[in-house]
Design an enzyme around this catalytic site. Structure first.
Site, PDB file in Angstrom:
ATOM      1  N   ARG A 296       1.400  14.835  13.442  1.00 39.62           N
ATOM      2  CA  ARG A 296       1.880  14.607  12.067  1.00 39.62           C
ATOM      3  C   ARG A 296       1.871  15.860  11.191  1.00 39.62           C
ATOM      4  O   ARG A 296       1.072  15.975  10.264  1.00 39.62           O
ATOM      5  CB  ARG A 296       1.078  13.485  11.399  1.00 39.62           C
ATOM      6  CG  ARG A 296       1.310  12.162  12.060  1.00 39.62           C
ATOM      7  CD  ARG A 296       0.542  11.054  11.410  1.00 39.62           C
ATOM      8  NE  ARG A 296       1.235  10.413  10.308  1.00 39.62           N
ATOM      9  CZ  ARG A 296       0.797   9.326   9.702  1.00 39.62           C
ATOM     10  NH1 ARG A 296      -0.326   8.772  10.070  1.00 39.62           N
ATOM     11  NH2 ARG A 296       1.476   8.793   8.714  1.00 39.62           N
TER      12      ARG A 296
ATOM     13  N   CYS B 204      -4.275  13.605  13.465  1.00 40.01           N
ATOM     14  CA  CYS B 204      -4.827  12.295  13.167  1.00 40.01           C
ATOM     15  C   CYS B 204      -4.601  11.408  14.363  1.00 40.01           C
ATOM     16  O   CYS B 204      -3.934  11.806  15.316  1.00 40.01           O
ATOM     17  CB  CYS B 204      -4.224  11.702  11.901  1.00 40.01           C
ATOM     18  SG  CYS B 204      -2.681  10.873  12.182  1.00 40.01           S
TER      19      CYS B 204
ATOM     20  N   ARG C 222      -8.530  -0.380   4.797  1.00 43.55           N
ATOM     21  CA  ARG C 222      -7.617   0.610   4.215  1.00 43.55           C
ATOM     22  C   ARG C 222      -6.291  -0.047   3.824  1.00 43.55           C
ATOM     23  O   ARG C 222      -5.620   0.423   2.908  1.00 43.55           O
ATOM     24  CB  ARG C 222      -7.319   1.721   5.231  1.00 43.55           C
ATOM     25  CG  ARG C 222      -8.476   2.657   5.477  1.00 43.55           C
ATOM     26  CD  ARG C 222      -8.044   3.763   6.396  1.00 43.55           C
ATOM     27  NE  ARG C 222      -6.749   4.267   5.966  1.00 43.55           N
ATOM     28  CZ  ARG C 222      -5.820   4.780   6.779  1.00 43.55           C
ATOM     29  NH1 ARG C 222      -6.044   4.877   8.057  1.00 43.55           N
ATOM     30  NH2 ARG C 222      -4.674   5.200   6.300  1.00 43.55           N
TER      31      ARG C 222
ATOM     32  N   LYS D 133       0.837  -1.217   0.000  1.00 40.27           N
ATOM     33  CA  LYS D 133       0.000   0.000   0.000  1.00 40.27           C
ATOM     34  C   LYS D 133       0.862   1.255   0.000  1.00 40.27           C
ATOM     35  O   LYS D 133       0.623   2.175  -0.769  1.00 40.27           O
ATOM     36  CB  LYS D 133      -0.902  -0.009   1.243  1.00 40.27           C
ATOM     37  CG  LYS D 133      -1.549   1.337   1.524  1.00 40.27           C
ATOM     38  CD  LYS D 133      -2.419   1.314   2.751  1.00 40.27           C
ATOM     39  CE  LYS D 133      -1.748   1.632   4.056  1.00 40.27           C
ATOM     40  NZ  LYS D 133      -1.393   3.040   4.263  1.00 40.27           N
ATOM     41  N   ASN D 134       1.871   1.274   0.861  1.00 43.02           N
ATOM     42  CA  ASN D 134       2.665   2.504   1.003  1.00 43.02           C
ATOM     43  C   ASN D 134       3.607   2.754  -0.169  1.00 43.02           C
ATOM     44  O   ASN D 134       4.144   3.850  -0.308  1.00 43.02           O
ATOM     45  CB  ASN D 134       3.450   2.496   2.321  1.00 43.02           C
ATOM     46  CG  ASN D 134       2.532   2.731   3.510  1.00 43.02           C
ATOM     47  OD1 ASN D 134       1.347   3.015   3.341  1.00 43.02           O
ATOM     48  ND2 ASN D 134       3.074   2.603   4.701  1.00 43.02           N
TER      49      ASN D 134
ATOM     50  N   ASP E  51       5.100   0.695  11.891  1.00 43.17           N
ATOM     51  CA  ASP E  51       3.877   0.058  11.409  1.00 43.17           C
ATOM     52  C   ASP E  51       3.755  -1.409  11.850  1.00 43.17           C
ATOM     53  O   ASP E  51       2.744  -2.055  11.558  1.00 43.17           O
ATOM     54  CB  ASP E  51       3.792   0.142   9.873  1.00 43.17           C
ATOM     55  CG  ASP E  51       3.445   1.543   9.399  1.00 43.17           C
ATOM     56  OD1 ASP E  51       3.110   2.401  10.236  1.00 43.17           O
ATOM     57  OD2 ASP E  51       3.516   1.794   8.168  1.00 43.17           O
TER      58      ASP E  51
HETATM   59  C1  UD1 Z   1       4.743   6.888   6.242  1.00 41.91           C
HETATM   60  C2  UD1 Z   1       3.841   5.685   6.109  1.00 41.91           C
HETATM   61  C3  UD1 Z   1       3.346   5.239   7.489  1.00 41.91           C
HETATM   62  C4  UD1 Z   1       4.539   5.000   8.405  1.00 41.91           C
HETATM   63  C5  UD1 Z   1       5.460   6.221   8.430  1.00 41.91           C
HETATM   64  C6  UD1 Z   1       6.732   5.982   9.224  1.00 41.91           C
HETATM   65  C7  UD1 Z   1       2.819   6.001   3.953  1.00 41.91           C
HETATM   66  C8  UD1 Z   1       1.580   6.315   3.187  1.00 41.91           C
HETATM   67  N1  UD1 Z   1       2.704   6.034   5.271  1.00 41.91           N
HETATM   68  O1  UD1 Z   1       3.968   7.947   6.784  1.00 41.91           O
HETATM   69  O2  UD1 Z   1       2.584   4.042   7.329  1.00 41.91           O
HETATM   70  O3  UD1 Z   1       4.066   4.762   9.717  1.00 41.91           O
HETATM   71  O4  UD1 Z   1       5.850   6.575   7.093  1.00 41.91           O
HETATM   72  O5  UD1 Z   1       7.426   4.891   8.725  1.00 41.91           O
HETATM   73  O6  UD1 Z   1       3.844   5.684   3.394  1.00 41.91           O
HETATM   74  N2  UD1 Z   1       7.102  14.650  10.395  1.00 41.91           N
HETATM   75  C9  UD1 Z   1       7.304  15.991  10.674  1.00 41.91           C
HETATM   76  N3  UD1 Z   1       7.106  16.882   9.660  1.00 41.91           N
HETATM   77  C10 UD1 Z   1       6.760  16.505   8.385  1.00 41.91           C
HETATM   78  C11 UD1 Z   1       6.586  15.131   8.108  1.00 41.91           C
HETATM   79  C12 UD1 Z   1       6.773  14.214   9.133  1.00 41.91           C
HETATM   80  O7  UD1 Z   1       7.619  16.360  11.786  1.00 41.91           O
HETATM   81  O8  UD1 Z   1       6.605  17.373   7.514  1.00 41.91           O
HETATM   82  C13 UD1 Z   1       7.298  13.655  11.475  1.00 41.91           C
HETATM   83  C14 UD1 Z   1       6.033  12.821  11.753  1.00 41.91           C
HETATM   84  O9  UD1 Z   1       5.162  13.494  12.628  1.00 41.91           O
HETATM   85  C15 UD1 Z   1       6.664  11.587  12.359  1.00 41.91           C
HETATM   86  C16 UD1 Z   1       7.960  11.420  11.587  1.00 41.91           C
HETATM   87  O10 UD1 Z   1       8.249  12.711  11.036  1.00 41.91           O
HETATM   88  O11 UD1 Z   1       6.952  11.798  13.708  1.00 41.91           O
HETATM   89  C17 UD1 Z   1       7.941  10.399  10.477  1.00 41.91           C
HETATM   90  O12 UD1 Z   1       6.830  10.638   9.638  1.00 41.91           O
HETATM   91  P1  UD1 Z   1       6.836  10.287   8.079  1.00 41.91           P
HETATM   92  O13 UD1 Z   1       7.995   9.395   7.785  1.00 41.91           O
HETATM   93  O14 UD1 Z   1       6.704  11.545   7.321  1.00 41.91           O
HETATM   94  O15 UD1 Z   1       5.503   9.457   7.938  1.00 41.91           O
HETATM   95  P2  UD1 Z   1       4.486   9.445   6.726  1.00 41.91           P
HETATM   96  O16 UD1 Z   1       5.208   9.660   5.449  1.00 41.91           O
HETATM   97  O17 UD1 Z   1       3.328  10.314   7.053  1.00 41.91           O
END
Ligand code: UD1
Length: 426
Positions: A127, A122, A404, A22-23, A312
């Protein structure tokens, strides 16, 4: 609302075919915005989140068609954005699925503008998207936050830049990578996420004509090209689905063969399973997980960016540890507030104490079935795992979370001996 009813206590035995990730599929679908040519995907799973991405892309001008490969008979999903007809990702879709923000980079790169709803909070923490925005600014985008929307523009196109992420982010790396492929000049993305889904995305972009080096490392170097062309790409196997079924074999004391996947994608999970006493063998197209006749031991774990132990998988491993001998300390370093499964597992008889970002799980002899519900995808599946091992009946509510991210979950488990069924809600 549908629920899942499980009568637990049966060891699982059999073979489960793992679907596409999915990701990986979510950003891969967004790649279609970068070219007017068709992009075709095989091994694309059928999941609610991907249907949501399909609807969003449809609003932006992407035509989605489903065909079947003439020789292999495999389903093929074909996406084509001859023209970008709109550049807005509306609140209703982004609220439903945060990953919608990955359309921002491709829209900016191809159409020079994007208007994307701010995702907001969320279930698993605040996030933010600040890293996505900083990366796009480094490529020359101008960003304004207005009326709950991110308004990004690059009227003269994006230009190469140096991006240093202060924190590893999967989504921000994906947005930056896609945007940089069509930017003028060279881009360096330092402290990039190294998740296999990023590698899959970079490989697909390369097949389309993008110039990327450092794939699989934490420094990606991209030289922008004028245009990208179409390709046929096979979506990476889902490492979290793989790990989830491995945990299902372990928690029930059974033996499962997982096919259409790769052990190397979940090395950190395999290491943990082996330390916990589970036998894992690599096979030609996946792995075999066996916990028949051996004791499950409590072992500590800490979530980290890839190649560390994935956040995850945290909830599923916690479910497994509730019935292990001894104690396990599980520390969550990626998301705050990712322990919502704890009170539900405790309702099933688990002994868990949370102290800040760590949970101490003291193994109990048996869990007992109960009605439970969870507020996110992986938390929900951890309750299914607990239900498979529990005595009596468990009813997992809010099944839409499972839909999902898990394709035909109850069918796959039932085929391996689980007493599990979906109950239609009123
Ligand atoms: C993706 C995955 C999710 C997984 C996560 C971490 C998808 C669709 N989802 O989510 O299943 O749990 O990676 O492996 O691929 N952060 C910030 N600022 C930002 C972006 C992120 O502070 O602009 C923080 C987040 O709050 C979190 C950390 O960085 O604490 C990691 O998040 P991120 O790797 O961005 O997760 P996603 O891409 O949302």
């Amino acid at each position: 609302m549908d629920s899942i009813r499980i009568r637990g206590g049966r060891p699982l035995n059999g073979t489960i075919a793992i679907g596409g990730a999915k990701n990986a599929a979510l950003p891969l679908m967004a790649v279609s915005l970068l070219t007017e040519d068709p992009i075709e995907f095989t091994n694309m799973p059928t999941l609610a989140d991907l249907a949501t991405m399909g609807s969003l892309l449809g609003e932006l001008g992407v035509e989605l068609t489903r065909t079947v490969d003439d020789t292999s008979n495999e389903p093929v999903v074909r996406l084509q954005a001859r023209k970008i007809t709109a550049t807005e990702a509306p609140y209703d879709l982004v609220r439903k699925m945060r990953a919608s923000v990955v359309v921002m980079g491709p829209l900016l790169a191809r159409a020079g503008k994007a208007r994307v709803s701010m995702p907001g909070g969320c279930a698993i923490g605040t996030r933010p998207v600040d890293l996505h925005l900083k990366a796009l600014e480094a490529l020359g985008a101008e960003i304004e936050l207005k009326e709950g929307y991110i308004q990004a523009t690059a009227p003269n196109g994006l230009s190469g830049g140096h991006i240093l992420f202060p924190k590893v982010s999967v989504g921000a790396t994906e947005n930056a990578l896609m945007a940089a492929t069509l930017a003028h000049g060279d881009t360096v993305i330092a402290n990039a996420a190294r998740e296999p889904e990023i590698t899959d995305l970079a490989n697909c972009l390369t097949e389309m004509g993008a110039k990327i080096t450092g794939i699989g490392t934490d420094t990606l170097r991209i030289t922008g090209v004028d245009q990208l062309s179409g390709t046929r790409h096979r979506v990476l196997p889902d490492r979290i689905e793989t790990g989830t079924y491995a945990a299902a074999a372990a928690i029930t004391g059974g033996e499962l063969t997982l096919t259409n996947t790769r052990a190397e994608l979940i090395e950190s999970v395999i290491d943990l399973l082996e330390r916990a006493g589970v036998e894992v063998t690599e096979t030609k197209d996946g792995l075999k997980v066996n916990r028949a006749n051996c004791e499950l031991r409590g072992v500590d774990s800490m979530t980290e960016p890839y190649p560390g132990f994935p956040t995850d998988m945290q909830a599923q491993i916690m479910a497994m540890m509730t019935v292990a001998t001894g104690a396990a300390m599980i520390t969550e370093t990626i998301f705050e507030n990712r322990f919502m499964h704890v009170p539900e597992l405790c309702r099933m008889g688990a002994d868990i104490n949370v102290h800040g970002a760590s949970a101490i799980v003291r193994g109990v002899k048996k869990l007992s079935g109960a009605p439970v519900m969870a507020t996110d995808l992986r938390a929900s599946v951890s309750l299914v795992l607990a239900g498979l091992a529990a005595e009596g009946e468990t009813q997992v509510n809010r099944v839409y979370h499972l839909d999902r991210g898990y394709e035909r979950l109850e069918e796959k488990l039932a085929a391996c001996g689980a007493d599990i069924a979906r109950v239609a809600g009123v």
